[in-house]
Motif scaffolding. Structure first.
Motif, short mmCIF file in Angstrom:
data_model
loop_
_atom_site.label_atom_id
_atom_site.label_comp_id
_atom_site.label_asym_id
_atom_site.label_seq_id
_atom_site.Cartn_x
_atom_site.Cartn_y
_atom_site.Cartn_z
N LYS A 34 -0.62 -8.55 -4.20
CA LYS A 34 0.77 -8.74 -3.78
C LYS A 34 1.61 -8.89 -5.04
O LYS A 34 1.52 -9.91 -5.73
CB LYS A 34 0.91 -9.96 -2.88
N PRO A 35 2.43 -7.89 -5.36
CA PRO A 35 3.27 -7.98 -6.57
C PRO A 35 4.23 -9.15 -6.48
O PRO A 35 4.69 -9.52 -5.40
CB PRO A 35 4.04 -6.65 -6.57
N SER A 36 4.54 -9.73 -7.63
CA SER A 36 5.45 -10.88 -7.65
C SER A 36 6.92 -10.45 -7.70
O SER A 36 7.80 -11.27 -7.51
CB SER A 36 5.15 -11.78 -8.85
N ARG A 37 7.18 -9.16 -7.96
CA ARG A 37 8.56 -8.68 -7.97
C ARG A 37 8.64 -7.35 -7.21
O ARG A 37 7.62 -6.71 -6.95
CB ARG A 37 9.09 -8.52 -9.39
N LYS A 92 2.42 3.36 -7.03
CA LYS A 92 1.15 3.65 -6.36
C LYS A 92 0.06 2.81 -7.00
O LYS A 92 0.15 2.43 -8.16
CB LYS A 92 0.76 5.14 -6.53
N ALA A 93 -0.99 2.51 -6.25
CA ALA A 93 -2.12 1.75 -6.77
C ALA A 93 -3.41 2.47 -6.42
O ALA A 93 -3.54 3.08 -5.37
CB ALA A 93 -2.13 0.34 -6.21
N LYS A 94 -4.37 2.38 -7.37
CA LYS A 94 -5.72 2.94 -7.18
C LYS A 94 -6.72 1.88 -7.56
O LYS A 94 -6.47 1.04 -8.42
CB LYS A 94 -5.96 4.12 -8.14
N LEU A 95 -7.87 1.96 -6.94
CA LEU A 95 -8.97 1.08 -7.28
C LEU A 95 -10.07 1.94 -7.88
O LEU A 95 -10.40 2.99 -7.34
CB LEU A 95 -9.48 0.40 -6.00
N PHE A 96 -10.60 1.51 -9.02
CA PHE A 96 -11.74 2.18 -9.65
C PHE A 96 -12.96 1.31 -9.41
O PHE A 96 -12.95 0.13 -9.75
CB PHE A 96 -11.51 2.37 -11.15
N VAL A 97 -13.99 1.89 -8.82
CA VAL A 97 -15.18 1.13 -8.46
C VAL A 97 -16.40 1.76 -9.11
O VAL A 97 -16.63 2.97 -9.01
CB VAL A 97 -15.38 1.12 -6.92
N GLY A 98 -17.16 0.93 -9.82
CA GLY A 98 -18.43 1.36 -10.41
C GLY A 98 -19.54 0.50 -9.83
O GLY A 98 -19.42 -0.72 -9.77
N THR A 126 -15.76 5.63 -8.96
CA THR A 126 -15.12 6.38 -7.88
C THR A 126 -13.71 5.80 -7.74
O THR A 126 -13.47 4.63 -8.03
CB THR A 126 -15.88 6.24 -6.54
N GLU A 127 -12.78 6.66 -7.33
CA GLU A 127 -11.39 6.23 -7.16
C GLU A 127 -11.08 6.05 -5.69
O GLU A 127 -11.51 6.86 -4.87
CB GLU A 127 -10.43 7.28 -7.73
N HIS A 128 -10.34 5.01 -5.38
CA HIS A 128 -9.94 4.73 -4.01
C HIS A 128 -8.43 4.49 -4.01
O HIS A 128 -7.95 3.58 -4.69
CB HIS A 128 -10.65 3.48 -3.47
N GLN A 129 -7.70 5.30 -3.27
CA GLN A 129 -6.26 5.10 -3.15
C GLN A 129 -6.00 3.83 -2.34
O GLN A 129 -6.67 3.57 -1.35
CB GLN A 129 -5.60 6.29 -2.43
N CYS A 130 -5.03 3.07 -2.79
CA CYS A 130 -4.65 1.86 -2.07
C CYS A 130 -3.44 2.16 -1.20
O CYS A 130 -2.65 3.05 -1.51
CB CYS A 130 -4.32 0.74 -3.05
N ARG A 131 -3.32 1.41 -0.16
CA ARG A 131 -2.20 1.58 0.77
C ARG A 131 -1.24 0.41 0.61
O ARG A 131 -1.67 -0.73 0.47
CB ARG A 131 -2.75 1.64 2.19
N TYR A 132 0.05 0.72 0.63
CA TYR A 132 1.05 -0.34 0.53
C TYR A 132 1.56 -0.67 1.93
O TYR A 132 1.95 0.20 2.69
CB TYR A 132 2.22 0.10 -0.35
N TYR A 133 1.54 -1.96 2.23
CA TYR A 133 2.04 -2.44 3.51
C TYR A 133 3.38 -3.13 3.26
O TYR A 133 3.43 -4.19 2.64
CB TYR A 133 1.04 -3.41 4.15
N SER A 134 4.45 -2.50 3.72
CA SER A 134 5.78 -3.01 3.42
C SER A 134 6.07 -4.34 4.13
O SER A 134 6.78 -5.18 3.60
CB SER A 134 6.85 -1.98 3.78
N LYS A 135 5.50 -4.54 5.30
CA LYS A 135 5.75 -5.79 6.02
C LYS A 135 5.19 -7.00 5.26
O LYS A 135 5.87 -8.01 5.09
CB LYS A 135 5.16 -5.72 7.43
#
Length: 187
Positions: free
Chosen positions: A120-123, A130-136, A145-154
């Motif tokens: 959760k960004p502070s600003r 956009k955000a991605k997760l890198f998982v090893g 492996t790369e995983h796209q993250c989803r932003y939930y505006s609510k």
């Protein structure tokens, strides 16, 4: 669970040629003409094809330069300077600030569920963030492996899901999050 991998290098965004990048709140001056022509030629400016004069009165034309005091995100766009019915100069202004370094948390509700990582960004973020997760997997965490993250505006947070199989239960994982916008990419 996993270890956070420090120092992951996110690919830096490439801005198109002729783009001016400025953070919100800064003053921007866009030049049009120079030298003798600056004093003798009447110019007008457009933003995304619309005459600036029809916009709010906070933008100022000084000689042939357009002055934008304390720019906002919605000041981004294609500015063009016109004289005698011709475009003299065009410049794309992008108002964006670098994203903050993500301080994310990963958790798993049970061994039958996937791992969720959240941040959760502070600003306030721009819509271009956009955000991605890198998982090893494994002790060294190689073969990311790369995983796209989803932003939930609510809830105003990013969420990323790491799918785990039954065979992955005893494997350690390394996780890093990369957040990017048009200004910069940070991990």
């Amino acid at each position: 669970t996993g270890l956070v991998e420090p120092g992951l290098r996110c690919p830096q965004p490439a801005l198109p040629a002729g783009t001016i990048l400025r953070p919100p709140g800064t003053n921007v001056t866009l030049p049009c003409l120079e030298g003798e022509q600056e004093n003798s030629t009447i110019v007008y400016w457009k933003l995304n094809g619309q005459n600036i004069s029809s916009l709010c009165g906070r933008l100022v034309v000084e000689r042939s330069h357009l002055v934008l005091p304390s720019v906002h995100y919605n000041d981004s766009g294609l500015y063009s300077c016109h004289a005698n019915g011709h475009i003299i100069r065009s410049v794309h202004l992008l108002v964006e600030e670098p994203p903050e370094v993500p301080d994310f948390t990963c958790f798993r509700r049970s061994f039958t569920k996937d791992i969720l990582c959240e941040w959760k960004p502070s600003r306030r973020l721009s819509s271009r963030s956009k955000a991605k997760l890198f998982v090893g997997k494994g002790l060294m965490g190689r073969n990311h492996t790369e995983h796209q993250c989803r932003y939930y505006s609510k809830s105003q947070k990013f969420s990323c899901r790491i799918t785990m199989t039954h065979q992955d239960e005893d494997i350690s994982i390394r996780v890093a999050m990369c957040v990017a916008n048009s200004a910069m990419c940070v991990a």
